[in-house]
Every structure is written in structure tokens, then in C-alpha cells.
Design an enzyme around this catalytic site. Structure first.
Site, PDB file in Angstrom:
ATOM      1  N   ASP A  74       0.843  -1.193   0.000  1.00 56.20           N
ATOM      2  CA  ASP A  74       0.000   0.000   0.000  1.00 56.20           C
ATOM      3  C   ASP A  74       0.882   1.247   0.000  1.00 56.20           C
ATOM      4  O   ASP A  74       2.079   1.169  -0.257  1.00 56.20           O
ATOM      5  CB  ASP A  74      -0.935  -0.020   1.214  1.00 56.20           C
ATOM      6  N   TYR A 129      -4.077  -2.666  11.931  1.00 58.20           N
ATOM      7  CA  TYR A 129      -2.922  -2.791  11.040  1.00 58.20           C
ATOM      8  C   TYR A 129      -1.641  -3.159  11.797  1.00 58.20           C
ATOM      9  O   TYR A 129      -1.014  -4.167  11.482  1.00 58.20           O
ATOM     10  CB  TYR A 129      -2.750  -1.474  10.269  1.00 58.20           C
ATOM     11  N   GLU A 132       1.922 -10.418  -0.133  1.00 62.39           N
ATOM     12  CA  GLU A 132       2.267  -9.012   0.111  1.00 62.39           C
ATOM     13  C   GLU A 132       3.645  -8.905   0.760  1.00 62.39           C
ATOM     14  O   GLU A 132       3.900  -9.522   1.785  1.00 62.39           O
ATOM     15  CB  GLU A 132       1.226  -8.333   0.999  1.00 62.39           C
TER      16      GLU A 132
END
Length: 522
Positions: free
Chosen positions: A103, A251, A495
Site C-alpha cells: 500500500d 494494522y 504481500e
């Protein structure tokens, strides 16, 4: 034959057997002693292992991929300037730093950990990096982060710990160069404390100050000044940052701050030589925060195992002018570090059983490679501390293991990552002939000339390989059955993150060639 002759024969047989037994005993004792004797301490970096040298060169490129801000000497053809206005709403320049993962968030907690680990790797293995011609890229990556961290600490008791809104960011699929959504700033301060993130940032600054001490003394001094002030802020205004900032719990939720306080104080002791910091981690706070005797996994959230190994270094090479309480504390750290090592070695009586059939230590399905890579980096460090200090072995419930055993374990995990696994897949993107092609990474998944705005989700759902290769990305890793599904929306496995890349750089730097570590980091 007379009785006298038979007696002589029996005596000769007895003497021959006794001699044989004696010879066998001497041989066994000698071989056992040879096993205990540590290998000779190596001198300057030896011959390069080109597999690890090549992998190191690949891994370091991911920091170039993740850079935010005005790019200088941009080496990634599909990357450009981005987030140039970050920090402006507070009158700050927070344009540098690095994007966290796939991101475009800048999360200060894992970013600071990235800088601390990268500093540790350079301090221990800078000579090895230099031999592989990779020291300059490592220094460049580190300074790109520390420049950001300095600007994120504008006053003694204020630290900006986040740029961007993760909820907004994660609703977009776009290139960083074309971002238009607002990127708000989040801080910790006296009324909204963040001991964990402030202490981790202090650790990063202190460790980096050592790296730059002989390169740029003014910059090193500046880093150390920030480190000391941040540590005081962290210690005097205690609180978990994800309690102060509930939104971040989804997160990077922190499970506590005691480990970061010990971690930061340990680095400040190395950076300053101030005995107060050593007393802080031993007599003053060791019993409260160190969790001596219980092995844990090293990660962005839990620094205990890293602190135990770092303070074992002090026990291996440190001064004899410690108080009895400090020596006792250092011994407890080293004992716990050895328990960590014993849990890693596959033949140890206390070895963790959580491994794949392919031999990878496997703890969590999310970001599965995080723990084996971090543990292997610590194993290489501990092995080299033993080797340099002429420590022949550690004991794991009565079984002895050598520095070579630790290094072999670390190499086995690195080899798995680089393709020696049932999938015959390199989990380091850009290394080897076969690696993931649909990495969960916004910039890599969208063509550089595409104008998607925030809503480029067609590229997330595409089944084609990424148009841009995120060279150096360490993906999340395999499932427990050694399998990997190469789909872009499989963020659990696909990721990458900057902090995992930092720890991989440390591991590969330790394996790239043999060399004694310095007995002092200062």
C-alpha cells in the site's frame, strides 16, 4: 601346552585388549574434543558465496521500490516522485520515508524497526556488504528512512507516527505517483502517549548514529540527540500507541511497550557507553520487562529476542567493570538468548516442532516468512558472537551445538526462501528463474502509463503477471503444507513489506562470506 605358556598367552591377550581399549578411548576423547573446539576465528571477509551475494543485491533493491518523496538517482524505471506534500499541513517535510508494504501508508512503528534492523545488519556485516558491493545501497536506504524520522520528531515530546489514512488508502488501488486523496498526519504526545513507537524510533536513531559515526559525524550526533530525547519521552509518558490511536489496531497493533524500552536502552548503551542505560535494562527493569527464561519470536512488535541477543554481545565482549547486578542481568539475557537458539536448531531436544515438511520454521499463516527470517538473522549473529569470542558450544538440555550448527540452520532457512523448497519457487522476487509474478503491490501491478485514479481495481483482479517487477520483494510466504498460491489478491501470502526486507538483508549479509564480527559496535 603347559599352564605357564597358557598364562603368558592370556596375559598377552589381556594387554592387547587393554591397549586397544585405551587407543579407542583416546580416539573418542580426541574426536569429542575436536567437536567442542570452535573453528578458527576468520579474519577479513573471505571468499564470497555468490548465491547469497546475488540475493543480497536483489533484496536491497526493494528499498528503492518503496521510496517516497523526490527520488534521487532513481534506479527503478517504473517509479517516480510521490507524496511530495506529506507533512505540509504541520509545516513539516515528511515526503521521504518508505511505503510500508503493498500500500502507500507510512506506518512509523514498523518503519522505525526497519531502520533499527538495517542499522544492526550494517554494523555487524558492513564489511561483508562492502565485499559484495552492496554497502552503499544499504546506507542509502537507511538514510532515506532516518531523514524522515528526524523530521517526524519536531519537538521533544511529539512524534509523528503515521502519514495517510489506512481506511482511505486501502479503498484505493493506484500508483503512488498519482495519489490525490488526503494524507492526514497522526502523532503521539504527552496526552496521547506512544511508548512503544517512540522507543522503537529511539532505537533506530541510536543504532543509525553508530552507522554514520565515521561517515558523517554531525549527522550521527543529530541522530543521537533525537534518540536520547525520544527515549526520555517514551519512558516518562508511558502508554501503548495503539491504545492512543485505536484505528491503527487493525494494522499494527502493539502488544506492549516494555520490550521496546529495553531495546532502545540497549542501543543507547551501545551508542553512548553510558552505564545508566545498561543499568536500566538489567537491575532497574530487567525483571519487569525482559521475561527472562522464556524464548519468544523476534518481530516488529516483539523485540525481546533481539534484545537478548544484542545484550549477549555485551556479555561476550563487554567490560569486566559491571556491578554484580548488571552481570547477573546480562547472564540472564544470554541464557534466554541461548534458549531461543536451542528452539531453532532442528536436532535440539527443545527444538520447535512447528516446521513445514520442507524444513521451514513456520509460526503464522499471515506473513509466514517473517519469523524464520528474523530468527535466522539472530542465529547468524549469535553464531558469530560465539566464533569471535572462542565460545565452542551451547548446551541444549545436555546436547552440545557449535557455531557451525547455528549457521547451518540459518543457511537452511535462507536456502528455502531462495528456491530450495517443495515448490522450487524463490520467495525473493527477481531472484532465480521462478518467483511470484502477481505480488500484492499496487505500483508493481499497474502499468506506469495507466491513468487509474483511485479506482484501478481492474489491475488487482487481473490474472496477468504484474507489468512491473517489484525486485527484491520478499513475499509473505508459504502455507504450512509448503504451498503457495500466486494470485494478486492473496495478500496473506503475496504481500511484501520493508521490515521483512530489512531482516532478510541482515540474514543474507551474515551468510555472504565469513568474517569475525567487531567486538565493539561503537
Amino acid at each position: 601346552m603347559g599352564a605357564k605358556s597358557r598364562g603368558c598367552i592370556r596375559l598377552l591377550i589381556f594387554l592387547a585388549v587393554a591397549s586397544l581399549i585405551a587407543a579407542v578411548t583416546v580416539y573418542v576423547v580426541k574426536k569429542k574434543q575436536e567437536h567442542r573446539d570452535v573453528l578458527p576465528v576468520p579474519g577479513p571477509p573471505g571468499a564470497l558465496d555468490h548465491k547469497y551475494a546475488d540475493a543480497l543485491g536483489v533484496a536491497l533493491q526493494f528499498f528503492q521500490v518503496q521510496k517516497s518523496g523526490k527520488l534521487v538517482d532513481d534506479k527503478i524505471p517504473w517509479r517516480g516522485d510521490s507524496a511530495l506534500d506529506d507533512g505540509k499541513e504541520a509545516g513539516l517535510d515528511l515526503s521521504k520515508g518508505m511505503y510500508d508494504a503493498g500500500d502507500h501508508m507510512k506506518f512509523g512503528f514498523p518503519m522505525a524497526y526497519t531502520a533499527t534492523v538495517l542499522s544492526w545488519a550494517i554494523l555487524e556485516y558492513g564489511d561483508q556488504m562492502s565485499a559484495a558491493k552492496q554497502l552503499d545501497p544499504a546506507l542509502d536506504a537507511l538514510k532515506w528512512i532516518t531523514d524522515y524520522l528526524i523530521n517526524a520528531h519536531p519537538s521533544d515530546n511529539v512524534l509523528y507516527v503515521q502519514v495517510g489514512d489506512p481506511d482511505v488508502d486501502h479503498k484505493c488501488w493506484e500508483r503512488p505517483e498519482t495519489m490525490t486523496e488526503k494524507r492526514p498526519l497522526t502523532q503521539v504526545n504527552k496526552t496521547a502517549p506512544g511508548t512503544d513507537v517512540a522507543a522503537e524510533t529511539a532505537a533506530a536513531m541510536a543504532a543509525a548514529s553508530l552507522v554514520f559515526k565515521t561517515i558523517d559525524s554531525k549527522y550521527s550526533d543529530l541522530l543521537l540527540q533525537h534518540a536520547e530525547k525520544l527515549f526520555d519521552f517514551a519512558d516518562n509518558y508511558r502508554g501503548i500507541y495503539s491504545h492512543s490511536i485505536p484505528k491503527v489496531q487493525t494494522y499494527y497493533n502493539s502488544t506492549g511497550y516494555g520490550d521496546e524500552l529495553l531495546w532502545a536502552a540497549s542501543w543507547l548503551y551501545h551508542a553512548t557507553g553510558d552505564q545508566t542505560y545498561l543499568n536500566y535494562v538489567t537491575e532497574k527493569n530487567g525483571h519487569s520487562f525482559a521475561d527472562w527464561g522464556r524464548p519468544t519470536w523476534f518481530s516488529w512488535d516483539d523485540k525481546r529476542a533481539g534484545t537478548q541477543v544484542l545484550l549477549s554481545r555485551v556479555h561476550f565482549f563487554g567490560s569486566t567493570e559491571f556491578t554484580s547486578g548488571e552481570m547477573k542481568g546480562l547472564q540472564s539475557y544470554r541464557d534466554t538468548a541461548e534458549a531461543v537458539m536451542c528452539g531453532l536448531l532442528p536436532d535440539s531436544p527443545t527444538a520447535t516442532s512447528s516446521r513445514t515438511d520442507g524444513g521451514l520454521v513456520w509460526i503464522d499463516e499471515w506473513d509466514a516468512l517473517q519469523h524464520p527470517v528474523a530468527a535466522s538473522f539472530l542465529a547468524v549473529l549469535y553464531s558469530d558472537y560465539m566464533l569471535t569470542s572462542r565460545t565452542p558450544e551451547i548446551q541444549c538440555s545436555g546436547t552440545a551445538f557449535t557455531p557451525s550448527d547455528l549457521r547451518s540452520f540459518a543457511a537452511s532457512q535462507a536456502d528455502y526462501i531462495l528456491g530450495d523448497n517443495p515448490m522450487e519457487l524463490s520467495y525473493l522476487v527477481g531472484y532465480g528463474d521462478s518467483y511470484p509474478e502477481q505480488v500484492h503491490h499496487r505500483g508493481a501491478s499497474i502499468p506506469a502509463d495507466a491513468d487509474t485514479g483511485c479506482k484501478g481495481f481492474e489491475w488487482l483482479s487481473s490474472t496477468d503477471p504484474n507489468p512491473n517487477v517489484a525486485t527484491g520483494a520478499l513475499v509473505g510466504g508459504p502455507f504450512k503444507n509448503d504451498s503457495y498460491i500466486d494470485l494478486r489478491n492473496n495478500s496473506m501470502q503475496g504481500e511484501p513489506s520493508t521490515y521483512n526486507s530489512a531482516i532478510l538483508v541482515g540474514l543474507l549479509s551474515g551468510l555472504v562470506t565469513t568474517s569475525a564480527v567487531a567486538t565493539s559496535l561503537s
